[in-house]
Design an enzyme around this catalytic site. Sequence first.
Site, PDB file in Angstrom:
ATOM      1  N   ARG A   1     -11.965  10.348  23.617  1.00 15.13           N
ATOM      2  CA  ARG A   1     -11.251  10.792  22.247  1.00 15.13           C
ATOM      3  C   ARG A   1     -10.044  11.115  22.764  1.00 15.13           C
ATOM      4  NH1 ARG A   1     -14.232   7.000  21.052  1.00 15.13           N
ATOM      5  NH2 ARG A   1     -16.001   7.498  19.299  1.00 15.13           N
TER       6      ARG A   1
ATOM      7  N   GLU B   1     -11.989  16.575  16.517  1.00  8.58           N
ATOM      8  CA  GLU B   1     -11.521  15.184  16.637  1.00  8.58           C
ATOM      9  C   GLU B   1     -10.602  14.974  15.738  1.00  8.58           C
ATOM     10  OE1 GLU B   1     -14.948  12.537  16.914  1.00  8.58           O
ATOM     11  OE2 GLU B   1     -13.239  10.835  16.237  1.00  8.58           O
TER      12      GLU B   1
ATOM     13  N   SER C   1     -16.138  12.007  11.069  1.00  6.52           N
ATOM     14  CA  SER C   1     -16.484  12.561  11.404  1.00  6.52           C
ATOM     15  C   SER C   1     -15.078  13.530  12.120  1.00  6.52           C
ATOM     16  CB  SER C   1     -17.244  12.260  13.612  1.00  6.52           C
ATOM     17  OG  SER C   1     -17.731  11.798  13.180  1.00  6.52           O
TER      18      SER C   1
HETATM   19  C1  LIG Z   1     -14.660   6.414   7.201  1.00  2.00           C
HETATM   20  C2  LIG Z   1     -14.366   6.697   8.684  1.00  2.00           C
HETATM   21  C3  LIG Z   1     -15.001   6.206   9.346  1.00  2.00           C
HETATM   22  C4  LIG Z   1     -14.152   6.614  10.428  1.00  2.00           C
HETATM   23  N1  LIG Z   1     -15.324   6.090  11.900  1.00  2.00           N
HETATM   24  C5  LIG Z   1     -14.443   6.027  13.096  1.00  2.00           C
HETATM   25  C6  LIG Z   1     -15.544   5.632  14.397  1.00  2.00           C
HETATM   26  O1  LIG Z   1     -16.223   5.175  14.465  1.00  2.00           O
HETATM   27  N2  LIG Z   1     -15.190   5.837  15.390  1.00  2.00           N
HETATM   28  C7  LIG Z   1     -13.976   6.689  15.811  1.00  2.00           C
HETATM   29  O2  LIG Z   1     -13.148   6.671  17.009  1.00  2.00           O
HETATM   30  N3  LIG Z   1     -13.059   6.391  14.486  1.00  2.00           N
HETATM   31  C8  LIG Z   1     -13.541   6.939  13.452  1.00  2.00           C
HETATM   32  N4  LIG Z   1     -12.581   7.064  12.058  1.00  2.00           N
HETATM   33  C9  LIG Z   1     -11.307   8.280  12.231  1.00  2.00           C
HETATM   34  C10 LIG Z   1     -10.199   7.112  12.428  1.00  2.00           C
HETATM   35  O3  LIG Z   1     -10.315   6.012  11.755  1.00  2.00           O
HETATM   36  C11 LIG Z   1      -9.462   6.573  13.880  1.00  2.00           C
HETATM   37  O4  LIG Z   1      -9.442   7.529  14.562  1.00  2.00           O
HETATM   38  C12 LIG Z   1      -8.838   5.636  13.744  1.00  2.00           C
HETATM   39  O5  LIG Z   1      -8.714   4.842  15.086  1.00  2.00           O
HETATM   40  C13 LIG Z   1      -7.280   6.025  13.490  1.00  2.00           C
HETATM   41  O6  LIG Z   1      -6.809   5.310  13.216  1.00  2.00           O
HETATM   42  P1  LIG Z   1      -5.139   5.289  12.054  1.00  2.00           P
HETATM   43  O7  LIG Z   1      -4.347   3.415  11.962  1.00  2.00           O
HETATM   44  O8  LIG Z   1      -5.842   5.614  10.912  1.00  2.00           O
HETATM   45  O9  LIG Z   1      -4.412   6.748  12.992  1.00  2.00           O
HETATM   46  P2  LIG Z   1      -3.663   7.924  12.039  1.00  2.00           P
HETATM   47  O10 LIG Z   1      -5.351   8.611  11.719  1.00  2.00           O
HETATM   48  O11 LIG Z   1      -3.329   7.643  11.142  1.00  2.00           O
HETATM   49  O12 LIG Z   1      -3.348   8.503  12.449  1.00  2.00           O
HETATM   50  C14 LIG Z   1      -3.841   9.879  14.085  1.00  2.00           C
HETATM   51  C15 LIG Z   1      -3.027   9.499  15.856  1.00  2.00           C
HETATM   52  O13 LIG Z   1      -2.552   8.669  15.901  1.00  2.00           O
HETATM   53  C16 LIG Z   1      -1.677   8.771  16.568  1.00  2.00           C
HETATM   54  N5  LIG Z   1      -0.570   7.091  15.638  1.00  2.00           N
HETATM   55  C17 LIG Z   1      -0.598   6.737  14.955  1.00  2.00           C
HETATM   56  N6  LIG Z   1      -0.282   5.168  15.031  1.00  2.00           N
HETATM   57  C18 LIG Z   1       0.282   5.073  15.812  1.00  2.00           C
HETATM   58  C19 LIG Z   1       1.058   4.335  17.458  1.00  2.00           C
HETATM   59  N7  LIG Z   1       1.288   3.083  17.273  1.00  2.00           N
HETATM   60  N8  LIG Z   1       2.197   5.552  18.268  1.00  2.00           N
HETATM   61  C20 LIG Z   1       1.604   6.468  18.708  1.00  2.00           C
HETATM   62  N9  LIG Z   1       0.707   7.428  17.886  1.00  2.00           N
HETATM   63  C21 LIG Z   1       0.715   6.589  16.281  1.00  2.00           C
HETATM   64  C22 LIG Z   1      -0.993   9.626  14.832  1.00  2.00           C
HETATM   65  O14 LIG Z   1       0.935  10.525  15.205  1.00  2.00           O
HETATM   66  C23 LIG Z   1      -1.938  10.498  15.143  1.00  2.00           C
HETATM   67  O15 LIG Z   1      -1.457  11.468  15.932  1.00  2.00           O
HETATM   68  C24 LIG Z   1     -13.144   7.094  10.726  1.00  2.00           C
HETATM   69  C25 LIG Z   1     -12.536   7.469   9.676  1.00  2.00           C
HETATM   70  C26 LIG Z   1     -13.067   7.455   8.548  1.00  2.00           C
HETATM   71  C27 LIG Z   1     -12.396   7.828   7.519  1.00  2.00           C
END
Ligand SMILES: Cc1cc2nc3c(=O)[nH]c(=O)nc-3n(C[C@H](O)[C@H](O)[C@H](O)COP(=O)(O)OP(=O)(O)OC[C@H]3O[C@@H](n4cnc5c(N)ncnc54)[C@H](O)[C@@H]3O)c2cc1C
Length: 328
Positions: A184, A309, A234
């Site tokens: 992570r 996380e 999580s």
């Molecule tokens: C119901 C649910 C289930 C989930 N299950 C999992 C799972 O199984 N495994 C897991 O790993 N995660 C899980 N997550 C967490 C989440 O979905 C992941 O971490 C996801 O990859 C975040 O992507 P996002 O586009 O929403 O990023 P955001 O939440 O918008 O951003 C997360 C971070 O990444 C940065 N970021 C976003 N886009 C970019 C970019 N283009 N360049 C540089 N930095 C960037 C942001 O600034 C921030 O620091 C879950 C979340 C939910 C709500």
Amino acid sequence: MSNEPSTVKHWQGALRTFCKPQGLIPLPHQPLHHHSTWRIGGPADFLLEPTSWPQVGALLRWAEEHAVPALVIGKGSNLLFGDVGVRGIVIKIGRSLAGLSIIGTTVRAEAGISASRLARAAGLAGLAGLEHIVGIPGTLGGLVAMNGGSLLRNIGEAIVEVRTIDRHGAPTTWPHADCVFAYRHSRFQDEDFIITEIVLELAPAARTEIMAEMLAILRERRRRFPLTLPSCGSVFKSDPRLYESVGPAGAVIEKLGFKGRRVGDAEVNSRHANFIVNVGAARARDVIELVGIIRQTVQDRLGHTLACEVKYVDERARVCPLDQVLDR
Ligand SMILES: Cc1cc2nc3c(=O)[nH]c(=O)nc-3n(C[C@H](O)[C@H](O)[C@H](O)COP(=O)(O)OP(=O)(O)OC[C@H]3O[C@@H](n4cnc5c(N)ncnc54)[C@H](O)[C@@H]3O)c2cc1C
């Protein structure tokens, strides 16, 4: 950013003037709870959804030149926005920046593509290796920054290189070895680079088997996770030492009797105790208080410090792991 940010009044006219010829629409006073899967967060001064990477680069440059705090987000599925929101601009990378090409076993994808869409497209092309990301509700850019995944896997495993731009719009290509992938974690969390494109190498396999595995994963996710309630997945990272002695973070929190525990409308989920769900109008401060209580109890009873996380976004658009807010 070296300079102190100026007031909104001072820069909003300049932002509008800058955006107009580019066809960019700055949305004022955007409630960030609309852009977070937790449905929590105060307003951003402006939210913008660029449709090209040059626009993203130009916006970042503009923000840098005007000392305006700027944050890039994907689907906000790993972010807790503060209750006062962001005094600055939030740049959302989404569907307009979600190109995909598959040639042989090489996949090139833009950061805005959804993790699930990418997994399905790879599977339909007979390419295995991304099944574990199906159902994760984020963009690929967010997933790579977090080095997310499931079933003890992470997206970094399949990555050949990551392309980024910096706050001045300058491009860099990072081969896998330079991405500093760990559980992570990636260098893109610590350093100020915006991920634009990702190149992945996958393995050929039978399409029916890949699709069947993804269906099984989706079924399992529906069974284990409270997918109908707003959450950020999580909250706490898995800790290998704790895992060995007691179990995963969710099991530890459950054993300590936290299921159903509430602060305001933030509640430890009764199905999966590592999920804190918003059962109504939870505020960031409710989540922070609940996370603090859980973390302190784990520390007192088991001598372990849980790391988060989930990331917190403060008023100045700075991002940090949620536990760092408690340690301040
Ligand atoms: C119901 C649910 C289930 C989930 N299950 C999992 C799972 O199984 N495994 C897991 O790993 N995660 C899980 N997550 C967490 C989440 O979905 C992941 O971490 C996801 O990859 C975040 O992507 P996002 O586009 O929403 O990023 P955001 O939440 O918008 O951003 C997360 C971070 O990444 C940065 N970021 C976003 N886009 C970019 C970019 N283009 N360049 C540089 N930095 C960037 C942001 O600034 C921030 O620091 C879950 C979340 C939910 C709500």
